[in-house]
Design an enzyme around this catalytic site. Structure first.
Site, PDB file in Angstrom:
ATOM      1  N   GLY A  11     -51.232 -30.573 -19.145  1.00  0.00           N
ATOM      2  CA  GLY A  11     -49.856 -31.104 -18.829  1.00  0.00           C
ATOM      3  C   GLY A  11     -49.378 -32.009 -19.630  1.00  0.00           C
ATOM      4  CB  VAL A  24     -46.274 -36.842 -38.225  1.00  0.00           C
ATOM      5  CG1 VAL A  24     -45.589 -36.695 -39.507  1.00  0.00           C
ATOM      6  CG2 VAL A  24     -46.810 -35.723 -37.192  1.00  0.00           C
ATOM      7  NE  ARG A  72     -52.305 -26.937 -16.560  1.00  0.00           N
ATOM      8  CZ  ARG A  72     -52.632 -28.126 -16.733  1.00  0.00           C
ATOM      9  NH1 ARG A  72     -53.766 -28.439 -17.286  1.00  0.00           N
ATOM     10  NH2 ARG A  72     -51.803 -29.155 -16.252  1.00  0.00           N
ATOM     11  CG  ASP A 103     -62.281 -33.446 -17.928  1.00  0.00           C
ATOM     12  OD1 ASP A 103     -62.216 -32.139 -17.621  1.00  0.00           O
ATOM     13  OD2 ASP A 103     -62.633 -34.141 -18.207  1.00  0.00           O
ATOM     14  CB  THR A 125     -53.712 -37.116 -18.423  1.00  0.00           C
ATOM     15  OG1 THR A 125     -53.601 -36.979 -16.947  1.00  0.00           O
ATOM     16  CG2 THR A 125     -54.758 -38.199 -18.554  1.00  0.00           C
ATOM     17  CG  ASP A 127     -53.630 -36.923 -13.148  1.00  0.00           C
ATOM     18  OD1 ASP A 127     -52.667 -37.200 -12.416  1.00  0.00           O
ATOM     19  OD2 ASP A 127     -54.011 -35.814 -13.634  1.00  0.00           O
ATOM     20  CG  ASP A 129     -57.725 -37.945 -14.900  1.00  0.00           C
ATOM     21  OD1 ASP A 129     -57.450 -37.983 -15.856  1.00  0.00           O
ATOM     22  OD2 ASP A 129     -57.720 -36.833 -14.357  1.00  0.00           O
ATOM     23  NE  ARG A 171     -53.792 -29.334  -8.572  1.00  0.00           N
ATOM     24  CZ  ARG A 171     -53.208 -29.222  -9.646  1.00  0.00           C
ATOM     25  NH1 ARG A 171     -53.008 -29.826 -10.745  1.00  0.00           N
ATOM     26  NH2 ARG A 171     -52.134 -28.318  -9.543  1.00  0.00           N
ATOM     27  N   GLY A 185     -45.586 -51.798  -1.274  1.00  0.00           N
ATOM     28  CA  GLY A 185     -45.893 -52.404  -0.163  1.00  0.00           C
ATOM     29  C   GLY A 185     -46.007 -51.215   0.978  1.00  0.00           C
ATOM     30  CD  GLN A 251     -45.396 -37.620  -8.988  1.00  0.00           C
ATOM     31  OE1 GLN A 251     -46.636 -38.417  -8.908  1.00  0.00           O
ATOM     32  NE2 GLN A 251     -45.214 -36.512  -8.322  1.00  0.00           N
TER      33      GLN A 251
END
Length: 319
Positions: A11, A24, A72, A103, A125, A127, A129, A171, A185, A251
């Site tokens: 992604g 570069v 992918r 990942d 990424t 995420d 993660d 996810r 909030g 996003q």
């Protein structure tokens, strides 16, 4: 080492272009020829590789997405495909590869490293993660995009006295939902790392209504369930009407924040330095504001921990 290449995979995330630019320009500064691999690992297998010059990466640091495009590739998981990718690189005399992605991208880099081709990975990424780094490239931009949009949704939620469910990406990791929820909030934050009881969600909403709240915000990570599913459960079991908003791929886009641009630039430059030092199979990140690198195989064995302090704070502040 005379020639290196760079690719983006998986992604896209804001800041990838800044990382490409850094690889570069740092490479050329060090006297290297730098090549761009187009369309990720799929393009690598197909030989979609082109030499990049200083001008090739001009005027891109502020742009979202990736000028090298991304994809992918299930095919790349095959042993013969990995050997073909290495052949494509060696045919051009390329000595090392920088992989920017998440990942799955790291797993590809690890496979090439195991087969003897020097690779280093940069965490690209939204995420956040990837273990071994406090921040991934694109996360800060995505977080700010989510906060900006929820602030706008709150305006209409207040005007119409409604409860909104905001579905955000994540996810397996709830960083975007957790941090954006605290930032805006939100009354309730639902993330994949923690189970929840629907009754607790309703009870919290009702407490707000009793003390005169005109609106409520539920931030939901997509890995928990869809906003539609949650809305249907609330209506069916508790007769609670809600409105939903799925932020989706907004996003991923947009001009990267200053933080992401600097992070990507620092990580990209460090990738070149590691390859010049003869190091491979490294995953680069930033911890406590310092640029660090870890064994990419070990990183893939770890699980990025949930920031427990922030999660606890979210529960304390949303009473």
């Amino acid at each position: 080492m005379k020639k290196i290449a760079v690719l983006t995979s998986g992604g896209d995330s804001p800041g990838m272009n800044a990382a490409i630019r850094a690889v570069v320009r740092k490479g050329i500064h060090e006297g290297l020829d730098v090549y761009g691999v187009y369309n990720g690992y799929a393009g690598l297998m197909d030989g979609k590789i082109k030499k990049l010059e200083l001008g090739s990466v001009g005027d891109i640091i502020h742009r979202g997405g990736t000028i090298l495009y991304t994809a992918r590739s299930e095919e790349f998981k095959k042993d013969k495909s990995q050997h073909e990718a290495i052949r494509q690189l060696k045919d051009l005399g390329i000595d090392g590869l920088v992989v920017i992605g998440g990942d799955g991208s790291y797993r590809g880099a690890a496979k090439l490293t195991e087969k003897g081709f020097p690779c280093v990975g940069l965490p690209g990424t939204i995420d956040n993660d990837i273990p071994g780094t406090d921040y991934t490239i694109g996360y800060d931009t995505a977080l700010n995009t989510v906060v900006e949009n929820i602030d706008k949704i709150r305006d209409t939620a207040t005007s119409h006295d409604r409860t909104f469910i905001i579905e955000v990406m994540g996810r397996h990791a709830g960083d975007i939902a957790l941090f954006s929820g605290v930032a805006v909030g939100a009354e309730t934050i639902l993330i994949p790392e923690r189970t929840f009881e629907l009754n607790d969600v309703v009870e919290k909403l009702n407490k707000g209504i009793k003390r005169g709240k005109k609106h409520s915000i539920i931030v939901l990570a997509e890995g928990v369930c869809s906003a539609n599913e949650l809305a249907e459960q609330l209506k069916e079991k508790y007769h609670l009407e809600t409105r939903i908003s799925v932020l989706g791929h907004i996003q991923r886009g947009g001009s990267p924040t200053g933080f992401d641009r600097v992070l990507a630039s620092r990580l990209g430059a460090r990738a070149v330095e590691l390859l010049l030092q003869g190091k491979s199979g490294r995953a680069i990140g930033m911890q406590k504001q310092e640029i660090v690198d870890h064994d990419i195989i070990e990183i893939l064995k770890q699980k990025d921990p949930l920031p427990e302090g922030v999660y606890s704070l979210s529960q304390q502040l949303s009473i």
